[in-house]
Design an enzyme around this catalytic site. Structure first.
Site, PDB file in Angstrom:
ATOM      1  N   ASP A  51     -37.846  -6.317   1.164  1.00 11.37           N
ATOM      2  CA  ASP A  51     -37.335  -7.222   0.142  1.00 11.37           C
ATOM      3  C   ASP A  51     -35.932  -7.687   0.518  1.00 11.37           C
ATOM      4  O   ASP A  51     -35.469  -7.460   1.634  1.00 11.37           O
ATOM      5  CB  ASP A  51     -37.346  -6.535  -1.224  1.00 11.37           C
ATOM      6  N   SER A 107     -34.226   0.494  -1.138  1.00 11.62           N
ATOM      7  CA  SER A 107     -35.654   0.202  -0.941  1.00 11.62           C
ATOM      8  C   SER A 107     -36.056   0.568   0.478  1.00 11.62           C
ATOM      9  O   SER A 107     -36.386  -0.300   1.276  1.00 11.62           O
ATOM     10  CB  SER A 107     -35.955  -1.269  -1.223  1.00 11.62           C
ATOM     11  N   PRO A 116     -29.364  -6.787  21.320  1.00 10.76           N
ATOM     12  CA  PRO A 116     -28.098  -6.762  20.577  1.00 10.76           C
ATOM     13  C   PRO A 116     -27.801  -5.362  20.047  1.00 10.76           C
ATOM     14  O   PRO A 116     -28.685  -4.686  19.542  1.00 10.76           O
ATOM     15  CB  PRO A 116     -28.347  -7.754  19.435  1.00 10.76           C
ATOM     16  N   ASN A 122     -34.238   2.671  23.136  1.00 10.83           N
ATOM     17  CA  ASN A 122     -35.610   2.829  22.635  1.00 10.83           C
ATOM     18  C   ASN A 122     -35.997   4.288  22.400  1.00 10.83           C
ATOM     19  O   ASN A 122     -37.119   4.559  21.967  1.00 10.83           O
ATOM     20  CB  ASN A 122     -36.606   2.192  23.613  1.00 10.83           C
ATOM     21  N   ARG A 181     -39.857  -2.909  14.998  1.00 15.02           N
ATOM     22  CA  ARG A 181     -38.754  -2.828  15.961  1.00 15.02           C
ATOM     23  C   ARG A 181     -39.266  -2.965  17.394  1.00 15.02           C
ATOM     24  O   ARG A 181     -38.625  -3.592  18.241  1.00 15.02           O
ATOM     25  CB  ARG A 181     -38.032  -1.490  15.771  1.00 15.02           C
ATOM     26  N   GLY A 231     -39.173 -11.366  27.469  1.00 11.16           N
ATOM     27  CA  GLY A 231     -40.091 -12.126  26.633  1.00 11.16           C
ATOM     28  C   GLY A 231     -41.153 -11.234  26.015  1.00 11.16           C
ATOM     29  O   GLY A 231     -41.257 -10.046  26.317  1.00 11.16           O
ATOM     30  N   HIS A 240     -33.848  -4.939   8.655  1.00  5.34           N
ATOM     31  CA  HIS A 240     -33.157  -3.682   8.374  1.00  5.34           C
ATOM     32  C   HIS A 240     -33.354  -3.224   6.933  1.00  5.34           C
ATOM     33  O   HIS A 240     -32.797  -2.208   6.525  1.00  5.34           O
ATOM     34  CB  HIS A 240     -31.662  -3.816   8.673  1.00  5.34           C
ATOM     35  N   THR A 241     -34.142  -3.953   6.190  1.00  9.03           N
ATOM     36  CA  THR A 241     -34.451  -3.513   4.828  1.00  9.03           C
ATOM     37  C   THR A 241     -35.415  -2.336   4.810  1.00  9.03           C
ATOM     38  O   THR A 241     -35.607  -1.699   3.774  1.00  9.03           O
ATOM     39  CB  THR A 241     -35.035  -4.674   3.992  1.00  9.03           C
TER      40      THR A 241
END
Length: 332
Positions: A260, A255, A171, A102, A70, A80, A201-202
């Site tokens: 995955d 998970s 975003p 953050n 993240r 950047g 986000h997995t």
């Protein structure tokens, strides 16, 4: 070449298109200065030392990689990929690190980067940038949790500026598909890149406040977002009993620590945690990509790696621009 989007003012459409093309060409030229094996001669042990630091840290905190991934994303989308997310607030300036968005990144993740930097400064003083450390350690995090290992082009240099208000470019979890697409387009990334990178986000956790509006403030009679699976909503309400709850929940329960394609499978079952997750099936074209990734983990893994490389080239400083920070938290 990724599209930069369209001007909203028809009178200036031609000028906007040519300006956008020029900016994209400049960005492509700068990104081309990044290369795999950048430190082969100046610091040949760089990637090994960074990976060892990550491996040591994940032994103590098994989900630390989610925060490190993240951090790289948040770094690249603000000014950047220049390591600005690592700079500490000082002299009355509130830096990106302390911006509200953050605040949920654990301090321990910043310490992992500090530890890697200390090892690199001992081995190769003044050579490896903090921005490159973030890119390498994000890749190592993905690989650790079962995603694909990929080559990371390096050569980024560090920026000297970090301002909390600039994080407004990131975003939010409540954005819809069109808004997300525009947000990524401003960074030279496509809608396909956005859907692919959302797969991060997995792994990791989220705070109830990031999705409480889907449970308690919906316009539906029940107050629950009708696009959210009822059983999943009930489960989330148990974990977040009020709109003001700040409990941590898993972003992808099947998970939590597995990189995955179950994230996409969850979206198809209306179990996308955020509005920004579930919205990925709101048009046929976007839904087709979600379906593809849900069916084929190998394609997702391959495309995710490619999208990470593209993201990692956003607004990079190379050559004589920027600096190589001695301490990632403080400009030289």
């Amino acid at each position: 070449m990724a599209s930069c989007g369209r001007s909203t003012m028809a009178a200036f459409a031609s000028v906007a298109v040519y300006s956008c093309m020029a900016l994209c060409l400049m960005s492509t030229a700068v990104a081309a200065q990044l290369r795999v094996g950048f430190y082969s001669y100046t610091c040949p042990t760089a990637e090994t030392l960074i990976r060892q630091t990550f491996n040591d840290s994940v032994q103590h905190t098994d989900d630390i990689g989610a925060d490190l991934l993240r951090m790289h994303f948040h770094d690249c989308f603000v000014r950047g990929c220049d390591g600005s997310v690592l700079i500490a607030s000082a002299n009355g300036n509130t830096a990106e690190k302390d911006a509200e968005i953050n605040q949920t990144i654990e301090e321990e993740a910043f310490q992992v980067v500090d530890n890697a930097k200390a090892k690199l400064e001992a081995a190769c003083p003044g050579v490896v940038s903090c921005a490159d450390i973030l890119a390498f350690i994000a890749r190592d995090s993905i690989a650790h949790y079962g995603g694909g290992f990929y080559d990371v082009p390096a050569g980024r240099r560090d920026g000297r500026i970090s301002i909390a208000s600039d994080t407004s470019e990131l975003p939010g979890s409540d954005l819809r598909l069109g808004q997300l697409t525009q947000n990524f387009a401003r960074k030279g990334l496509t809608q396909a890149d956005m859907i692919t990178l959302s797969g991060a986000h997995t792994i990791g956790i989220a705070h109830c406040s990031a999705f409480a509006s889907r449970l308690y403030n919906s316009s539906s009679s029940s107050g629950v977002d009708p696009t959210l699976d009822a059983a999943y909503a009930a489960q989330l309400k148990q974990q977040c009993p009020t709109a003001g709850s700040d409990t941590e929940v898993q972003m992808d329960p099947p998970s939590e620590l597995g990189f995955d394609n179950s994230y996409y499978q969850g979206i198809l079952r209306h179990r996308g945690l955020f509005t920004s997750d579930q919205t990925l099936v709101s048009t046929p074209a976007a839904a087709a990509q979600v379906n593809l990734f849900a069916r084929n983990s190998a394609i997702f893994t391959r495309r995710f790696a490619a999208a990470m490389v593209r993201m990692g080239s956003i607004g990079v400083l190379t050559g004589s621009n920027g600096e190589i920070r001695t301490n990632c938290r403080v400009p030289n």
